[in-house]
Design an enzyme around this catalytic site. Sequence first.
Site, PDB file in Angstrom:
ATOM      1  CG  LEU A  29      -1.708  -1.076   1.321  1.00 42.59           C
ATOM      2  CD1 LEU A  29      -2.620  -0.993   2.376  1.00 42.59           C
ATOM      3  CD2 LEU A  29      -2.643  -1.551   0.113  1.00 42.59           C
ATOM      4  CG  HIS A  30       0.997   3.471  -3.450  1.00 40.19           C
ATOM      5  ND1 HIS A  30      -0.067   4.120  -3.912  1.00 40.19           N
ATOM      6  CD2 HIS A  30       1.036   2.469  -4.225  1.00 40.19           C
ATOM      7  CE1 HIS A  30      -0.545   3.606  -4.699  1.00 40.19           C
ATOM      8  NE2 HIS A  30      -0.030   2.692  -5.083  1.00 40.19           N
ATOM      9  N   GLY A  32      -1.837   6.325  -2.452  1.00 37.63           N
ATOM     10  CA  GLY A  32      -2.811   6.392  -3.479  1.00 37.63           C
ATOM     11  C   GLY A  32      -3.866   5.435  -2.804  1.00 37.63           C
ATOM     12  CG  HIS A  33      -3.099   1.383  -2.163  1.00 37.27           C
ATOM     13  ND1 HIS A  33      -1.814   1.110  -2.445  1.00 37.27           N
ATOM     14  CD2 HIS A  33      -3.849   0.685  -3.180  1.00 37.27           C
ATOM     15  CE1 HIS A  33      -1.671   0.320  -3.502  1.00 37.27           C
ATOM     16  NE2 HIS A  33      -3.059  -0.250  -3.863  1.00 37.27           N
ATOM     17  N   GLY A 144      -9.183   3.456  -7.864  1.00 35.61           N
ATOM     18  CA  GLY A 144      -8.378   4.671  -8.294  1.00 35.61           C
ATOM     19  C   GLY A 144      -8.554   4.734  -9.785  1.00 35.61           C
ATOM     20  CG  ASP A 147      -4.962   0.687 -11.975  1.00 36.91           C
ATOM     21  OD1 ASP A 147      -3.963   0.325 -12.707  1.00 36.91           O
ATOM     22  OD2 ASP A 147      -4.788   0.618 -10.661  1.00 36.91           O
ATOM     23  N   GLY A 173      -3.301   9.583  -7.002  1.00 36.55           N
ATOM     24  CA  GLY A 173      -2.378  10.266  -6.374  1.00 36.55           C
ATOM     25  C   GLY A 173      -1.201  10.299  -7.209  1.00 36.55           C
ATOM     26  CG  LEU A 181       1.357   8.256  -5.567  1.00 34.49           C
ATOM     27  CD1 LEU A 181       0.665   8.415  -4.293  1.00 34.49           C
ATOM     28  CD2 LEU A 181       2.886   8.321  -5.163  1.00 34.49           C
TER      29      LEU A 181
HETATM   30  O1  PAF Z   1      -6.185  -2.661  -8.608  1.00 35.01           O
HETATM   31  C1  PAF Z   1      -5.869  -3.645  -7.969  1.00 35.01           C
HETATM   32  O2  PAF Z   1      -5.076  -3.695  -6.947  1.00 35.01           O
HETATM   33  C2  PAF Z   1      -6.443  -4.968  -8.483  1.00 35.01           C
HETATM   34  O3  PAF Z   1      -6.512  -4.864  -9.928  1.00 35.01           O
HETATM   35  C3  PAF Z   1      -7.625  -5.245  -7.904  1.00 35.01           C
HETATM   36  C4  PAF Z   1      -8.743  -4.356  -8.183  1.00 35.01           C
HETATM   37  C5  PAF Z   1      -7.571  -5.387  -6.247  1.00 35.01           C
HETATM   38  C6  PAF Z   1      -8.342  -6.687  -8.170  1.00 35.01           C
HETATM   39  O4  PAF Z   1      -7.379  -7.657  -8.060  1.00 35.01           O
END
Ligand code: PAF
Length: 277
Positions: A29-30, A32-33, A144, A147, A173, A181
């Site tokens: 995790l960064h 952005g998460h 986010g 993607d 982010g 990020l």
């Molecule tokens: O974006 C991600 O980290 C992954 O594609 C997700 C949505 C968790 C599905 O595995």
Amino acid sequence: MEIIRTIKDMRQWRAKGGTVAFVPTMGNLHEGHLALVAEARRRAERVVVSIFVNRLQFGQGEDFGAYPRTFDADCHKLIDAGADALFFPDEAELYPRVRQDFNIEPPHIQNELCGAFRPGHFRGVATVVCKLFNIVGADVACFGKKDYQQLHVIKAMVDDLNMPVTIVPVDTGRAETGLALSSRNGYLSEEERAEAPRLYRNLSMMRDALLAGENDYAALENRVREDLTGAGWTVDYVEVRQADTLEIAHAGEKRLVVLAAARLGRTRLIDNVEVMR
Ligand code: PAF
């Protein structure tokens, strides 16, 4: 924060009531998460994050094995961010038969943009996200915009299959340099990290040109491809698309998104900017 490893326990946690916001992740995790978690906090009474590195969405030769698994650090960050629960199933819990016979098959867009370079990727993403939605039963789920194609596929899945969850898109982010990020930034050498913001600089240049009325999308795409290639990148794609459908954009289109994916050394970076004119 409660750490939940089984589907049964996850469902029990959900059944305790209240509104639930969900942030699916693959860990490492960064900031952005954590922005997704903060948004989730604003949207519901209880927040659950999942960490699951989903084998189904990695192609042959991709970084499934090498994908960074940083459970302890992730837990600390989630506690600080105010998550109430972490769903952390192992592979046997989510894929007990190893094979996954029923899959979510996204429409043709799954084979374009990133999908053209990662066959089966969006089928793997849609399938695991559908499973997670069925397990978690959240009211809201945060994704986010970095993607962008993934967000589009998930929104379309939820709409077409009437899934009872509201998808909340969250802005990308960025580091001060503009670099989006991403967990994969951790693969960059120091030299590559200094070079990496070139991608966003180019996308910003395209946004400014489009906002100024440029309609020759191919010329802009080629200019960026040449700049990146000249600086040692391997470009997968640079494309102007319709923001809402991700279909090919025609001259004069008002709601656009510019998307790009390119490799710097062994690291594949993606980024995008929306252009509303
Ligand atoms: O974006 C991600 O980290 C992954 O594609 C997700 C949505 C968790 C599905 O595995």
